[in-house]
Design a protein around this motif. Sequence first.
Motif, PDB file in Angstrom:
ATOM      1  N   ALA A 122      41.867  -3.872   9.099  1.00 40.38           N
ATOM      2  CA  ALA A 122      40.688  -3.205   9.656  1.00 40.38           C
ATOM      3  C   ALA A 122      39.469  -4.112   9.790  1.00 40.38           C
ATOM      4  CB  ALA A 122      40.335  -1.987   8.796  1.00 40.38           C
ATOM      5  N   ALA A 123      39.173  -4.899   8.779  1.00 38.03           N
ATOM      6  CA  ALA A 123      37.918  -5.656   8.752  1.00 38.03           C
ATOM      7  C   ALA A 123      37.920  -6.789   9.773  1.00 38.03           C
ATOM      8  CB  ALA A 123      37.687  -6.220   7.352  1.00 38.03           C
ATOM      9  N   PRO A 124      36.742  -7.192  10.250  1.00 41.23           N
ATOM     10  CA  PRO A 124      36.682  -8.315  11.188  1.00 41.23           C
ATOM     11  C   PRO A 124      37.209  -9.618  10.602  1.00 41.23           C
ATOM     12  CG  PRO A 124      34.617  -7.090  11.211  1.00 41.23           C
ATOM     13  CD  PRO A 124      35.414  -6.551  10.072  1.00 41.23           C
ATOM     14  N   THR A 125      36.926  -9.850   9.311  1.00 41.08           N
ATOM     15  CA  THR A 125      37.314 -11.106   8.672  1.00 41.08           C
ATOM     16  C   THR A 125      37.793 -10.835   7.255  1.00 41.08           C
ATOM     17  OG1 THR A 125      35.714 -12.397   9.949  1.00 41.08           O
ATOM     18  CG2 THR A 125      36.508 -13.391   7.920  1.00 41.08           C
ATOM     19  N   THR A 126      38.775 -11.572   6.839  1.00 40.77           N
ATOM     20  CA  THR A 126      39.266 -11.501   5.469  1.00 40.77           C
ATOM     21  C   THR A 126      39.370 -12.910   4.905  1.00 40.77           C
ATOM     22  OG1 THR A 126      40.526  -9.464   5.820  1.00 40.77           O
ATOM     23  CG2 THR A 126      41.215 -10.868   3.990  1.00 40.77           C
ATOM     24  N   VAL A 127      38.881 -13.074   3.687  1.00 38.57           N
ATOM     25  CA  VAL A 127      39.048 -14.336   2.971  1.00 38.57           C
ATOM     26  C   VAL A 127      40.026 -14.098   1.827  1.00 38.57           C
ATOM     27  CG1 VAL A 127      37.956 -16.175   1.655  1.00 38.57           C
ATOM     28  CG2 VAL A 127      36.726 -15.114   3.562  1.00 38.57           C
ATOM     29  N   LEU A 128      41.136 -14.792   1.865  1.00 34.46           N
ATOM     30  CA  LEU A 128      42.096 -14.751   0.777  1.00 34.46           C
ATOM     31  C   LEU A 128      41.720 -15.838  -0.221  1.00 34.46           C
ATOM     32  CD1 LEU A 128      44.726 -14.133  -0.719  1.00 34.46           C
ATOM     33  CD2 LEU A 128      45.938 -15.480   1.029  1.00 34.46           C
ATOM     34  N   VAL A 129      41.458 -15.430  -1.457  1.00 30.95           N
ATOM     35  CA  VAL A 129      41.166 -16.385  -2.519  1.00 30.95           C
ATOM     36  C   VAL A 129      42.442 -16.570  -3.330  1.00 30.95           C
ATOM     37  CG1 VAL A 129      39.734 -16.935  -4.525  1.00 30.95           C
ATOM     38  CG2 VAL A 129      38.760 -15.635  -2.609  1.00 30.95           C
ATOM     39  N   ILE A 130      42.920 -17.792  -3.372  1.00 37.98           N
ATOM     40  CA  ILE A 130      44.167 -18.114  -4.066  1.00 37.98           C
ATOM     41  C   ILE A 130      43.853 -18.886  -5.333  1.00 37.98           C
ATOM     42  CG2 ILE A 130      46.356 -19.359  -3.913  1.00 37.98           C
ATOM     43  CD1 ILE A 130      46.297 -18.910  -0.906  1.00 37.98           C
ATOM     44  N   SER A 131      44.364 -18.395  -6.446  1.00 35.87           N
ATOM     45  CA  SER A 131      44.242 -19.099  -7.716  1.00 35.87           C
ATOM     46  C   SER A 131      45.307 -20.183  -7.776  1.00 35.87           C
ATOM     47  CB  SER A 131      44.405 -18.123  -8.880  1.00 35.87           C
ATOM     48  OG  SER A 131      44.531 -18.832 -10.111  1.00 35.87           O
ATOM     49  N   THR A 132      44.859 -21.425  -7.988  1.00 37.99           N
ATOM     50  CA  THR A 132      45.792 -22.551  -8.066  1.00 37.99           C
ATOM     51  C   THR A 132      45.882 -23.074  -9.498  1.00 37.99           C
ATOM     52  OG1 THR A 132      44.034 -24.130  -7.516  1.00 37.99           O
ATOM     53  CG2 THR A 132      45.298 -23.214  -5.683  1.00 37.99           C
ATOM     54  N   TRP A 156      44.043 -19.643 -18.393  1.00 33.40           N
ATOM     55  CA  TRP A 156      43.275 -18.398 -18.337  1.00 33.40           C
ATOM     56  C   TRP A 156      41.862 -18.646 -17.850  1.00 33.40           C
ATOM     57  CZ3 TRP A 156      42.822 -13.636 -17.469  1.00 33.40           C
ATOM     58  CH2 TRP A 156      41.861 -12.813 -18.043  1.00 33.40           C
ATOM     59  N   GLU A 157      41.230 -19.717 -18.319  1.00 29.76           N
ATOM     60  CA  GLU A 157      39.873 -20.027 -17.874  1.00 29.76           C
ATOM     61  C   GLU A 157      39.864 -20.378 -16.390  1.00 29.76           C
ATOM     62  OE1 GLU A 157      37.896 -22.918 -20.241  1.00 29.76           O
ATOM     63  OE2 GLU A 157      38.119 -21.788 -22.109  1.00 29.76           O
ATOM     64  N   GLN A 158      40.888 -21.049 -15.930  1.00 31.07           N
ATOM     65  CA  GLN A 158      40.978 -21.380 -14.512  1.00 31.07           C
ATOM     66  C   GLN A 158      41.136 -20.113 -13.671  1.00 31.07           C
ATOM     67  OE1 GLN A 158      43.659 -24.768 -13.595  1.00 31.07           O
ATOM     68  NE2 GLN A 158      43.911 -24.960 -15.799  1.00 31.07           N
ATOM     69  N   GLN A 159      41.918 -19.164 -14.170  1.00 30.28           N
ATOM     70  CA  GLN A 159      42.093 -17.904 -13.449  1.00 30.28           C
ATOM     71  C   GLN A 159      40.801 -17.102 -13.427  1.00 30.28           C
ATOM     72  OE1 GLN A 159      45.397 -16.475 -15.769  1.00 30.28           O
ATOM     73  NE2 GLN A 159      46.908 -17.190 -14.292  1.00 30.28           N
ATOM     74  N   LEU A 160      40.070 -17.123 -14.537  1.00 27.24           N
ATOM     75  CA  LEU A 160      38.772 -16.450 -14.563  1.00 27.24           C
ATOM     76  C   LEU A 160      37.822 -17.067 -13.544  1.00 27.24           C
ATOM     77  CD1 LEU A 160      38.194 -16.018 -18.415  1.00 27.24           C
ATOM     78  CD2 LEU A 160      38.641 -14.201 -16.755  1.00 27.24           C
ATOM     79  N   SER A 161      37.914 -18.381 -13.374  1.00 29.22           N
ATOM     80  CA  SER A 161      37.066 -19.056 -12.384  1.00 29.22           C
ATOM     81  C   SER A 161      37.363 -18.539 -10.979  1.00 29.22           C
ATOM     82  CB  SER A 161      37.290 -20.569 -12.454  1.00 29.22           C
ATOM     83  OG  SER A 161      36.490 -21.248 -11.509  1.00 29.22           O
ATOM     84  N   ALA A 162      38.638 -18.304 -10.676  1.00 33.53           N
ATOM     85  CA  ALA A 162      38.994 -17.754  -9.360  1.00 33.53           C
ATOM     86  C   ALA A 162      38.406 -16.360  -9.190  1.00 33.53           C
ATOM     87  CB  ALA A 162      40.511 -17.726  -9.193  1.00 33.53           C
ATOM     88  N   GLY A 163      38.404 -15.561 -10.278  1.00 34.52           N
ATOM     89  CA  GLY A 163      37.781 -14.247 -10.204  1.00 34.52           C
ATOM     90  C   GLY A 163      36.286 -14.347  -9.966  1.00 34.52           C
ATOM     91  N   ALA A 164      35.649 -15.332 -10.604  1.00 39.35           N
ATOM     92  CA  ALA A 164      34.218 -15.539 -10.383  1.00 39.35           C
ATOM     93  C   ALA A 164      33.939 -15.916  -8.935  1.00 39.35           C
ATOM     94  CB  ALA A 164      33.691 -16.625 -11.330  1.00 39.35           C
ATOM     95  N   VAL A 165      34.828 -16.693  -8.338  1.00 44.38           N
ATOM     96  CA  VAL A 165      34.691 -17.054  -6.928  1.00 44.38           C
ATOM     97  C   VAL A 165      34.720 -15.801  -6.056  1.00 44.38           C
ATOM     98  CG1 VAL A 165      35.893 -18.152  -5.000  1.00 44.38           C
ATOM     99  CG2 VAL A 165      35.529 -19.414  -7.111  1.00 44.38           C
ATOM    100  N   GLY A 188      53.759 -21.228  -7.765  1.00 48.79           N
ATOM    101  CA  GLY A 188      52.829 -21.418  -8.871  1.00 48.79           C
ATOM    102  C   GLY A 188      51.433 -20.894  -8.592  1.00 48.79           C
ATOM    103  N   GLU A 189      51.152 -20.516  -7.356  1.00 47.29           N
ATOM    104  CA  GLU A 189      49.840 -19.964  -7.001  1.00 47.29           C
ATOM    105  C   GLU A 189      49.869 -18.440  -7.111  1.00 47.29           C
ATOM    106  OE1 GLU A 189      48.121 -23.272  -3.901  1.00 47.29           O
ATOM    107  OE2 GLU A 189      49.252 -21.597  -3.052  1.00 47.29           O
ATOM    108  N   LYS A 190      48.679 -17.854  -7.231  1.00 49.16           N
ATOM    109  CA  LYS A 190      48.564 -16.398  -7.316  1.00 49.16           C
ATOM    110  C   LYS A 190      47.415 -15.930  -6.419  1.00 49.16           C
ATOM    111  CE  LYS A 190      50.159 -16.074 -12.135  1.00 49.16           C
ATOM    112  NZ  LYS A 190      51.431 -15.414 -11.817  1.00 49.16           N
ATOM    113  N   VAL A 191      47.526 -14.715  -5.944  1.00 50.75           N
ATOM    114  CA  VAL A 191      46.444 -14.110  -5.174  1.00 50.75           C
ATOM    115  C   VAL A 191      45.371 -13.611  -6.138  1.00 50.75           C
ATOM    116  CG1 VAL A 191      45.797 -12.161  -3.706  1.00 50.75           C
ATOM    117  CG2 VAL A 191      47.892 -13.454  -3.226  1.00 50.75           C
ATOM    118  N   ALA A 192      44.174 -14.174  -6.021  1.00 55.53           N
ATOM    119  CA  ALA A 192      43.044 -13.662  -6.806  1.00 55.53           C
ATOM    120  C   ALA A 192      42.445 -12.441  -6.129  1.00 55.53           C
ATOM    121  CB  ALA A 192      41.989 -14.751  -6.994  1.00 55.53           C
ATOM    122  N   GLY A 193      42.493 -12.419  -4.808  1.00 54.83           N
ATOM    123  CA  GLY A 193      41.988 -11.257  -4.103  1.00 54.83           C
ATOM    124  C   GLY A 193      41.873 -11.493  -2.613  1.00 54.83           C
ATOM    125  N   PHE A 194      42.007 -10.410  -1.868  1.00 50.99           N
ATOM    126  CA  PHE A 194      41.669 -10.394  -0.454  1.00 50.99           C
ATOM    127  C   PHE A 194      40.250  -9.834  -0.368  1.00 50.99           C
ATOM    128  CE2 PHE A 194      46.248 -10.278  -0.428  1.00 50.99           C
ATOM    129  CZ  PHE A 194      46.614 -11.047   0.670  1.00 50.99           C
TER     130      PHE A 194
END
Length: 202
Positions: free
Chosen positions: A105-115, A124-133, A170-176
Amino acid sequence: MTLPPPVDLGAPLPSPTPSPEMLARLATRRSAPAQALTEPGPDAGQVADILTLAARSPDHGKLFPWRFVVLGPVSRAEIAEQLGAMAVAKGLPSKARAVLAKLTAAPTTVLVISTAAPASKPVWEQQLSAGAVCMNLEHAASAFGFASSWITDWYSYDADALPLFGVGEGEKVAGFIHLGTALEPLLERDRPDLTAITQHRP
């Protein structure tokens, strides 16, 4: 509206100053329903600025344990079609196909990938950083006047679906993070009782 010029590496940064506008934004921050986001969305320059701001997130060890994939409507429509067929082939409930409307639906989507990977700092701290992003990306979008929706759905965790988005081993989706303009005013929702979740210790 443009960002201030970048600061030279090692140069002193401005000290925080009171900002009633920022307080007002934080006090009324609200996610929009992804399927209710429409044009206008951010243009290419605004997306670049939003990502620049999102990348200024806490990152212990300067590992940059995340990356971005900017998905426009064409790529998302193609992926949604493949996901729809995948959901049928896997025998998933009809809801699995219905939620694909949130992806397109949205005009633009940014996929944030945790590496995040084993390194000098805990994963865990690296994953939290992806959430902060992800959160900073939403705040940055708001500063440019756009609504946003940070979501995941079944395809964020499906091993067969992830390659469609370019998510590697080895990567994970932090969020769309879906970006656009809300069709209707956003309504306030329940918020936590701070007294129930906060402890003060001398």
